[in-house]
Design an enzyme around this catalytic site. Structure first.
Site, PDB file in Angstrom:
ATOM      1  N   CYS A  97       0.832  -1.206   0.000  1.00 33.93           N
ATOM      2  CA  CYS A  97       0.000   0.000   0.000  1.00 33.93           C
ATOM      3  C   CYS A  97       0.872   1.265   0.000  1.00 33.93           C
ATOM      4  O   CYS A  97       1.525   1.551  -0.995  1.00 33.93           O
ATOM      5  CB  CYS A  97      -0.978  -0.037   1.176  1.00 33.93           C
ATOM      6  SG  CYS A  97      -2.288   1.187   0.989  1.00 33.93           S
TER       7      CYS A  97
ATOM      8  N   HIS B 163      -3.693  -5.123   0.566  1.00 33.47           N
ATOM      9  CA  HIS B 163      -3.116  -5.588   1.835  1.00 33.47           C
ATOM     10  C   HIS B 163      -3.134  -7.116   1.925  1.00 33.47           C
ATOM     11  O   HIS B 163      -4.155  -7.703   2.303  1.00 33.47           O
ATOM     12  CB  HIS B 163      -3.912  -5.006   3.013  1.00 33.47           C
ATOM     13  CG  HIS B 163      -3.658  -3.546   3.230  1.00 33.47           C
ATOM     14  ND1 HIS B 163      -2.663  -3.067   4.056  1.00 33.47           N
ATOM     15  CD2 HIS B 163      -4.265  -2.467   2.698  1.00 33.47           C
ATOM     16  CE1 HIS B 163      -2.671  -1.743   4.030  1.00 33.47           C
ATOM     17  NE2 HIS B 163      -3.631  -1.360   3.210  1.00 33.47           N
TER      18      HIS B 163
ATOM     19  N   GLU C  56      -1.848  -8.920   4.119  1.00 33.73           N
ATOM     20  CA  GLU C  56      -1.855  -9.353   5.518  1.00 33.73           C
ATOM     21  C   GLU C  56      -3.255  -9.421   6.115  1.00 33.73           C
ATOM     22  O   GLU C  56      -3.456 -10.000   7.169  1.00 33.73           O
ATOM     23  CB  GLU C  56      -0.972  -8.415   6.362  1.00 33.73           C
ATOM     24  CG  GLU C  56      -1.498  -6.992   6.585  1.00 33.73           C
ATOM     25  CD  GLU C  56      -1.223  -6.032   5.452  1.00 33.73           C
ATOM     26  OE1 GLU C  56      -1.071  -6.489   4.298  1.00 33.73           O
ATOM     27  OE2 GLU C  56      -1.175  -4.813   5.685  1.00 33.73           O
TER      28      GLU C  56
ATOM     29  N   SER D 151       0.513 -12.381  37.798  1.00 38.85           N
ATOM     30  CA  SER D 151      -0.838 -11.817  37.889  1.00 38.85           C
ATOM     31  C   SER D 151      -1.902 -12.893  37.798  1.00 38.85           C
ATOM     32  O   SER D 151      -3.087 -12.604  37.939  1.00 38.85           O
ATOM     33  CB  SER D 151      -1.042 -10.837  36.740  1.00 38.85           C
ATOM     34  OG  SER D 151      -1.093 -11.559  35.524  1.00 38.85           O
TER      35      SER D 151
ATOM     36  N   VAL E 198      -1.901 -15.186  31.471  1.00 41.91           N
ATOM     37  CA  VAL E 198      -1.085 -16.049  30.613  1.00 41.91           C
ATOM     38  C   VAL E 198       0.357 -15.526  30.481  1.00 41.91           C
ATOM     39  O   VAL E 198       1.320 -16.285  30.614  1.00 41.91           O
ATOM     40  CB  VAL E 198      -1.708 -16.133  29.192  1.00 41.91           C
ATOM     41  CG1 VAL E 198      -0.928 -17.089  28.316  1.00 41.91           C
ATOM     42  CG2 VAL E 198      -3.153 -16.537  29.275  1.00 41.91           C
TER      43      VAL E 198
END
Ligand code: XMP
Length: 526
Positions: free
Chosen positions: A79, A166, A168, A220, A223
């Site tokens: 792009c 694009h 992606e 925490s 993950v």
């Protein structure tokens, strides 16, 4: 040395997706702001120029010196990247020609290794205002759409390509194939970026970096920090001490269950129960940002108090992941969103600690893949994200022990129901591993929780009129929390959760479901 592709970011909303898609191909890549291009050493097999909200026709358009790149290593402009290649080397970019947003049909015009195995006509995703009106001398057109003649082109005698669309973005049907042709074919990258290879090289480099020093890490229950802890534990063993802070705002039984599961994993964890300090500091606070700041400050104070007890600690480990790194870097001159993820700010300098971030190059889905490869239980790897300020930002208004109790009970019913609802016969992908179908609704949703609303409404229970709280259920589908859509639950599920909450949670007589997407709303209400 690992083969890698460098992605230069010109500020497009979807630059991260280029990285994700390459990693899906097991190709290692790194994203840098366009003005911080690293040295092109032997490990760099190719360079990609991203899209951008800017126009190459602007006087201060972001630009990059391609001296050591173009002609030396394969180069792909996407792009804005393609327009930059065209305009820098003698082509023309105009603003007044066809603009294309959304889907378009790409037709291949000339054979090219970039389109090896790609259908002669396929759907692509376009999002551009400017258009390439003329190619640089000698460059040849490879593909067009109905409105855009130079939708893909190649420079003569070198592996330099530009694509206006694009590849992606998921709506580009053959996008992954095109990126694979570029990375594996044209650049000749090895597809050796796997969780097992990541674990092996990371553990070795952590050992070398840390040596016999002591490390502290804030767990925490999420993950990222869990995977970081297990990796470090593998590298430095008992020299790692983890601190798990109870801020008094966690879900029902969460502090004890998570603490227990860490002990099962052989981690050296200190539980730091500071609930009272957090709750008294929050008393009467209604402003969401003040809540966040208060919680952040107390978290640092608590963490520091316990960290000081660990003698000779030299390192502070954090579960920072790649999106945090990219977002924090920002792109100069281009509007950028900076996420203030409150880790343990200020502490490293104060305590003279060095930072170690073993996951800083991974996307969330990769962290989960690594977690699974490390043998961490699915229960922990598949956990929903949970905000640092915890239930405090799911109670609209001030936080009191009574409100926390109501919210915890309602939330517990909702989360348990999500886990209990078998949806394996439905078409929901797993949010923690989109390559397979979800087994239950917890697995299908990215994140879910209950919000306690600051309003009461009239109801009738038995023969009595009631005047009690309303709660909202929130559940979203997402891949990265940057955008999210409200989750389309089966009605029977919503009905059951609503009945259960109203019947079992004293203080609640009304349940509503939040059907707002992000943007324009956010996932959390505060
Ligand atoms: P929003 O509400 O902005 O949230 O759509 C996006 C993601 O970030 C989480 N979140 C937070 N996490 N501290 C955190 O550590 C915070 O202050 C915070 N606020 C939101 C949210 O749960 C979602 O996953």
């Amino acid at each position: 040395m690992t083969d890698r592709i460098i992605i230069l970011d010109f500020g497009s909303q979807v630059t991260q997706l280029i990285g994700r898609r390459l990693r899906e191909l097991n190709v290692y890549c790194e994203i840098f702001p366009f003005d911080k291009c690293p040295r092109i050493d032997g490990s760099v097999r190719g360079v990609i120029l991203s899209g951008s909200p800017c126009s190459v026709r602007d006087a201060d358009a972001p630009d990059v010196d391609l001296g050591g790149i173009k002609g030396n290593v394969p180069l792909l402009g996407i792009c804005y990247g393609a327009q930059l290649l065209a305009s820098k080397y003698g082509g023309e970019v105009e603003g007044s020609l066809a603009k294309e947003y959304g889907r378009a049909m790409l037709t291949l015009i000339a054979p090219s290794p970039l389109f090896e195995g790609v259908k002669s006509r396929s759907q692509v995703w376009m999002s551009h205002g400017d258009t390439i009106a003329a190619l640089p001398e000698g460059a040849s057109v490879l593909a067009s759409t109905d409105d855009v003649v130079f939708a893909a082109f190649k420079f003569p005698g070198e592996e330099t390509y530009g694509v206006q669309f694009h590849p992606e973005v998921y709506h580009t049907e053959e996008g992954l194939k095109m990126l694979s042709n570029f990375a594996l074919g044209i650049c000749g990258c090895r597809a050796d970026w796997t969780p097992a290879s990541f674990i092996e090289t990371t553990v070795a480099s952590l050992r070398e970096q840390i040596g016999d020093d002591k490390v502290i890490l804030g767990l925490s229950g999420g993950v990222d920090s869990t995977v970081a802890a297990v990796l470090l534990n593998k590298a430095v063993g008992s020299n790692l001490t983890c601190i798990f802070v109870n801020n008094g705002l966690l879900r029902k039984f969460e502090y004890d269950t998570v603490l227990e599961s860490y002990k099962d994993m052989g981690l050296n964890v200190i539980g730091a129960d500071a609930s009272e300090a957090f709750l008294s500091a929050l008393a009467g606070v209604t402003d969401p940002e003040v809540k966040r700041k208060t919680i952040g400050r107390l978290f640092v104070e608590t963490f520091e108090k316990y960290a000081r007890k660990i003698e000779n600690a030299r390192w502070l480990a954090q579960g920072t992941i790649y999106p945090d790194v990219i977002e924090s870097a920002g792109i100069p001159g281009i509007a950028s969103k900076i996420k203030s993820h409150h880790n343990v700010g200020g502490l490293p300098e104060k305590m003279n600690l060095k930072i170690v971030e073993p996951l800083r190059m991974l996307f969330k889905d990769e962290v989960r893949r690594v977690g699974r490869a490390l043998g961490i239980k699915d229960e922990l790897v598949g956990r929903h994200p949970f905000p640092g300020p915890s239930l405090a930002i799911r109670i609209i208004g001030d936080v009191t022990p009574e409100k926390l109790h109501i919210l915890r009970e309602a939330d517990d019913i909702f989360i348990k129901a999500l886990k209990a609802y078998d949806c394996s016969s439905m078409d929901f992908p797993s949010s923690s591993d989109p390559s397979r179908k979800a087994v239950n609704l917890y697995d299908a949703t990215w994140q879910a929780g209950v919000i306690l609303l600051p309003i009461k409404s009239v109801g009738v229970m038995g023969d009595e009129r009631t005047y009690k709280n309303a709660v909202a259920l929130r559940a979203v589908a997402s891949t990265d929390a940057m955008t999210a859509d409200w989750f389309r639950f089966p009605y029977d599920f919503l009905a059951r959760v609503s009945d259960d909450i109203i019947n079992k949670v004293p203080g609640v007589n009304r349940v509503v479901y939040d059907i707002s997407s992000k943007p324009p709303s956010t996932i959390e209400w505060e």
